[in-house]
Design a protein around this motif. Structure first.
Motif, mmCIF file in Angstrom:
data_model
loop_
_atom_site.group_PDB
_atom_site.id
_atom_site.type_symbol
_atom_site.label_atom_id
_atom_site.label_comp_id
_atom_site.label_asym_id
_atom_site.label_seq_id
_atom_site.Cartn_x
_atom_site.Cartn_y
_atom_site.Cartn_z
ATOM 1 N N ASP A 10 0.801 -1.204 0.056
ATOM 2 C CA ASP A 10 -0.017 -0.059 -0.216
ATOM 3 C C ASP A 10 0.893 1.188 0.015
ATOM 4 O O ASP A 10 1.974 1.269 0.618
ATOM 5 C CB ASP A 10 -0.811 -0.052 1.154
ATOM 6 N N THR A 11 0.451 2.308 -0.586
ATOM 7 C CA THR A 11 1.002 3.559 -0.589
ATOM 8 C C THR A 11 1.127 4.194 0.652
ATOM 9 O O THR A 11 -0.205 4.394 1.383
ATOM 10 C CB THR A 11 0.362 4.436 -1.541
ATOM 11 N N VAL A 12 2.089 4.661 1.097
ATOM 12 C CA VAL A 12 2.325 5.214 2.532
ATOM 13 C C VAL A 12 2.714 6.805 2.338
ATOM 14 O O VAL A 12 3.909 6.823 1.868
ATOM 15 C CB VAL A 12 3.420 4.411 3.523
ATOM 16 N N GLU A 13 2.036 7.776 2.639
ATOM 17 C CA GLU A 13 2.469 9.057 2.337
ATOM 18 C C GLU A 13 2.603 10.002 3.355
ATOM 19 O O GLU A 13 2.916 11.197 3.109
ATOM 20 C CB GLU A 13 1.559 9.684 1.302
ATOM 21 N N HIS A 14 2.562 9.627 4.695
ATOM 22 C CA HIS A 14 2.308 10.612 5.670
ATOM 23 C C HIS A 14 3.350 10.361 6.982
ATOM 24 O O HIS A 14 3.568 9.205 7.377
ATOM 25 C CB HIS A 14 0.836 10.610 6.441
ATOM 26 N N VAL A 15 4.041 11.505 7.379
ATOM 27 C CA VAL A 15 4.613 11.754 8.545
ATOM 28 C C VAL A 15 3.864 12.705 9.388
ATOM 29 O O VAL A 15 3.896 13.859 9.029
ATOM 30 C CB VAL A 15 6.018 11.999 8.329
ATOM 31 N N VAL A 16 3.799 12.642 10.642
ATOM 32 C CA VAL A 16 3.198 13.694 11.572
ATOM 33 C C VAL A 16 3.763 13.841 12.475
ATOM 34 O O VAL A 16 4.396 12.576 13.554
ATOM 35 C CB VAL A 16 1.727 13.210 12.071
ATOM 36 N N ASP A 17 4.253 14.799 12.702
ATOM 37 C CA ASP A 17 5.467 15.321 13.835
ATOM 38 C C ASP A 17 4.387 15.835 15.029
ATOM 39 O O ASP A 17 3.798 16.789 14.785
ATOM 40 C CB ASP A 17 6.376 16.531 13.544
ATOM 41 N N VAL A 18 4.658 15.405 16.288
ATOM 42 C CA VAL A 18 3.812 15.669 17.428
ATOM 43 C C VAL A 18 4.531 16.300 18.551
ATOM 44 O O VAL A 18 5.325 15.752 18.956
ATOM 45 C CB VAL A 18 2.949 14.268 17.898
ATOM 46 N N THR A 19 4.005 17.380 18.630
ATOM 47 C CA THR A 19 4.902 18.371 20.053
ATOM 48 C C THR A 19 4.072 18.329 21.006
ATOM 49 O O THR A 19 2.978 18.926 20.926
ATOM 50 C CB THR A 19 5.469 19.662 19.564
ATOM 51 N N ILE A 20 4.405 17.605 22.303
ATOM 52 C CA ILE A 20 3.580 17.638 23.468
ATOM 53 C C ILE A 20 4.253 18.694 24.476
ATOM 54 O O ILE A 20 5.627 18.718 24.800
ATOM 55 C CB ILE A 20 3.566 16.528 24.084
ATOM 56 N N ALA A 21 3.537 19.611 25.118
ATOM 57 C CA ALA A 21 3.855 20.345 26.146
ATOM 58 C C ALA A 21 2.941 20.285 27.464
ATOM 59 O O ALA A 21 1.831 20.127 27.257
ATOM 60 C CB ALA A 21 4.098 21.852 25.829
ATOM 61 N N TYR A 22 3.411 20.328 28.522
ATOM 62 C CA TYR A 22 2.603 20.502 29.596
ATOM 63 C C TYR A 22 2.666 21.756 30.499
ATOM 64 O O TYR A 22 3.578 22.470 30.447
ATOM 65 C CB TYR A 22 3.091 19.420 30.850
ATOM 66 N N THR A 23 1.589 22.189 31.177
ATOM 67 C CA THR A 23 1.358 23.047 32.074
ATOM 68 C C THR A 23 0.976 22.829 33.282
ATOM 69 O O THR A 23 0.027 21.996 33.415
ATOM 70 C CB THR A 23 0.669 24.496 31.425
ATOM 71 N N SER A 24 1.893 23.329 34.267
ATOM 72 C CA SER A 24 1.282 23.052 35.667
ATOM 73 C C SER A 24 0.906 24.253 36.458
ATOM 74 O O SER A 24 1.696 25.251 36.612
ATOM 75 C CB SER A 24 2.341 22.323 36.277
ATOM 76 N N ARG A 25 -0.341 24.493 36.827
ATOM 77 C CA ARG A 25 -0.803 25.710 37.558
ATOM 78 C C ARG A 25 -0.562 27.113 36.672
ATOM 79 O O ARG A 25 -0.370 28.056 37.202
ATOM 80 C CB ARG A 25 -0.215 25.840 38.898
ATOM 81 N N GLY A 64 -4.835 20.524 37.892
ATOM 82 C CA GLY A 64 -3.971 21.655 37.669
ATOM 83 C C GLY A 64 -3.013 21.502 36.650
ATOM 84 O O GLY A 64 -2.211 22.699 36.228
ATOM 85 N N LYS A 65 -2.654 20.376 36.104
ATOM 86 C CA LYS A 65 -1.765 20.011 34.935
ATOM 87 C C LYS A 65 -2.602 19.984 33.472
ATOM 88 O O LYS A 65 -3.891 19.307 33.688
ATOM 89 C CB LYS A 65 -1.215 18.923 34.992
ATOM 90 N N GLU A 66 -2.152 20.762 32.626
ATOM 91 C CA GLU A 66 -2.837 20.519 31.232
ATOM 92 C C GLU A 66 -1.842 20.032 30.297
ATOM 93 O O GLU A 66 -0.747 20.518 30.105
ATOM 94 C CB GLU A 66 -3.525 21.698 31.080
ATOM 95 N N VAL A 67 -2.424 19.634 29.176
ATOM 96 C CA VAL A 67 -1.613 19.033 28.004
ATOM 97 C C VAL A 67 -1.907 19.905 26.735
ATOM 98 O O VAL A 67 -3.072 20.146 26.653
ATOM 99 C CB VAL A 67 -2.019 17.567 27.621
ATOM 100 N N PHE A 68 -0.795 20.354 26.121
ATOM 101 C CA PHE A 68 -0.879 20.828 24.735
ATOM 102 C C PHE A 68 -0.414 20.277 23.964
ATOM 103 O O PHE A 68 1.060 20.061 24.049
ATOM 104 C CB PHE A 68 -0.503 22.525 24.854
ATOM 105 N N ILE A 69 -1.021 20.063 22.744
ATOM 106 C CA ILE A 69 -0.229 19.368 21.538
ATOM 107 C C ILE A 69 -0.362 20.184 20.215
ATOM 108 O O ILE A 69 -1.589 20.593 19.837
ATOM 109 C CB ILE A 69 -0.935 17.931 21.543
ATOM 110 N N ASN A 70 0.765 19.774 19.483
ATOM 111 C CA ASN A 70 0.797 20.679 18.185
ATOM 112 C C ASN A 70 1.016 19.267 17.105
ATOM 113 O O ASN A 70 1.832 18.575 17.315
ATOM 114 C CB ASN A 70 1.836 21.592 17.792
ATOM 115 N N PHE A 71 0.341 19.598 15.886
ATOM 116 C CA PHE A 71 0.396 18.468 14.880
ATOM 117 C C PHE A 71 0.925 19.131 13.624
ATOM 118 O O PHE A 71 0.514 20.080 13.150
ATOM 119 C CB PHE A 71 -0.610 17.589 14.526
#
Length: 378
Positions: free
Chosen positions: A235-250, A275-282
């Protein structure tokens, strides 16, 4: 008044301690029971692997998805872990397509975050995890072994490369997998940060502080496998996704503060991530725009991590990954779906118990009959 506040504080501390103990007991019970039930299911399905391999593959994928949904996401949904994504449309486009999903690795909490993403898109059954061999016999690793996920082999770099290529040629494409989920850094930022910076400085490579310099071997060979350079690609494979994860606390970005402010597995177990939150960029990259030469491909990966470093620095300073980033949207996995997965396992437990119990009774009767026949001979 001081005495009253002291009593209330002690009562609250006692309540929190009891709450954490209950969560720990439930976590151990849930993970162990789901792992045992999953293995019991797979033993029952094992004959189908040789008689009806396609049916076995379908049933195994279904059982694996219920296992992934029932293990960790339930503990991040009560209370609700706040996960915010600023480019979720990128992941939506490749949700059911073959793609490399590569993420930075700050702490052990990154794994349940990725599992929540797959639970949201209902595609955990078609994902292949790339992980270290130390996880092979963990409660999470045992279902992954049944699922033919990849564990790095012992030995030289070439032996690891050969094992990875063999896995993709015999398992990934044949089993109809979609996502390849990996953490190219090969370890947590809090553990590998210093050694990665020393290595980078010694070899004139980018010195990173918000993430680690990636280990390129696995990524390079996976991309080469996708291109058909090391195995036939059906099958044709065409995709690479870069995931950036950051956390904030309070409200404070945890990259710039203590690593204890990151999300880790103990937070998930004890429910101490309030109080902790996750922020993600794709970010999406087409395979056609990625270099083919191994050295150039390694440099390309390093460049992405330099950009990731800048994005995390911008997030620390401004609360966004870039000026052009989309508005954050909260990811809310369905609690009903997760509870449905748990219900599946505990209802299945009755049927599995009855099945194995009947087998045990018949086996005991057979052994008793054979023993009686042996005694009658003499």
């Amino acid at each position: 008044t001081t005495l009253l506040y002291t009593i209330k504080f002690e009562e609250m501390a006692l309540f929190l301690t009891l709450y954490q103990i209950i969560r720990l007991v439930l976590f151990i019970f849930n993970v162990v029971s789901v792992c045992l039930l999953h293995s019991s299911f797979m033993v029952v399905l094992l004959p189908l692997k040789w008689i009806f391999p396609n049916l076995h593959r379908t049933l195994e994928s279904f059982v694996y998805s219920k296992c992934g949904e029932a293990m960790l996401p339930i503990f991040t949904s009560i209370p609700q872990l706040r996960i915010h994504c600023d480019s979720l449309s990128v992941l939506e486009k490749v949700a059911n397509q073959k793609a490399v999903i590569m993420a930075n690795h700050q702490d052990s909490g990154d794994v349940p975050v990725m599992m929540n993403l797959m639970t949201h898109f209902r595609n955990s059954h078609s994902a292949t995890w790339i992980m270290d061999r130390m996880f092979r016999w963990t409660p999470f690793g045992i279902p992954c072994r049944w699922h033919n996920d990849f564990f790095s082999a012992e030995g030289s770099k070439q032996q690891i490369v050969d094992a990875l290529r063999a896995h993709f040629s015999t398992s990934y494409f044949n089993d109809g997998r979609k996502w390849v989920v990996m953490f190219p850094e090969g370890g947590y930022l809090k553990n590998r940060g210093e050694s990665a910076r020393r290595f980078a400085a010694k070899n004139d490579l980018p010195v990173l502080y918000n993430c680690c310099l990636p280990r390129a071997t696995a990524f390079v060979n996976i991309v080469q496998s996708f291109r058909g350079e090391v195995c036939a690609v059906p099958d044709t494979v065409e995709h690479v996704v870069d995931v950036t994860i950051a956390y904030t606390s309070r409200g404070v970005c945890s990259i710039s503060s203590s690593p204890a402010d990151n999300l880790n597995l103990s937070d998930v177990v004890y429910g101490t991530f309030t109080g902790k939150e996750v922020f993600i960029n794709f970010r999406h990259f087409s395979l056609s725009e990625i270099p083919t030469d191994e050295e150039e491909l390694t440099d390309w990966l390093y460049e992405r991590y330099k950009e990731k470093e800048e994005m995390l620095t911008t997030f620390r300073e401004k609360g966004v990954f870039s000026e052009e980033a989309e508005e954050f949207k909260q990811l809310v996995p369905s609690r009903c779906h997760i509870l449905g997965a748990l219900s599946f396992w505990y209802i299945s437990a009755f049927f599995l118990w009855d099945f194995y119990h009947s087998i045990a009774i018949r086996a005991l009767s057979l052994l008793t009959g054979l023993y009686s026949a042996y005694l009658n001979l003499f």
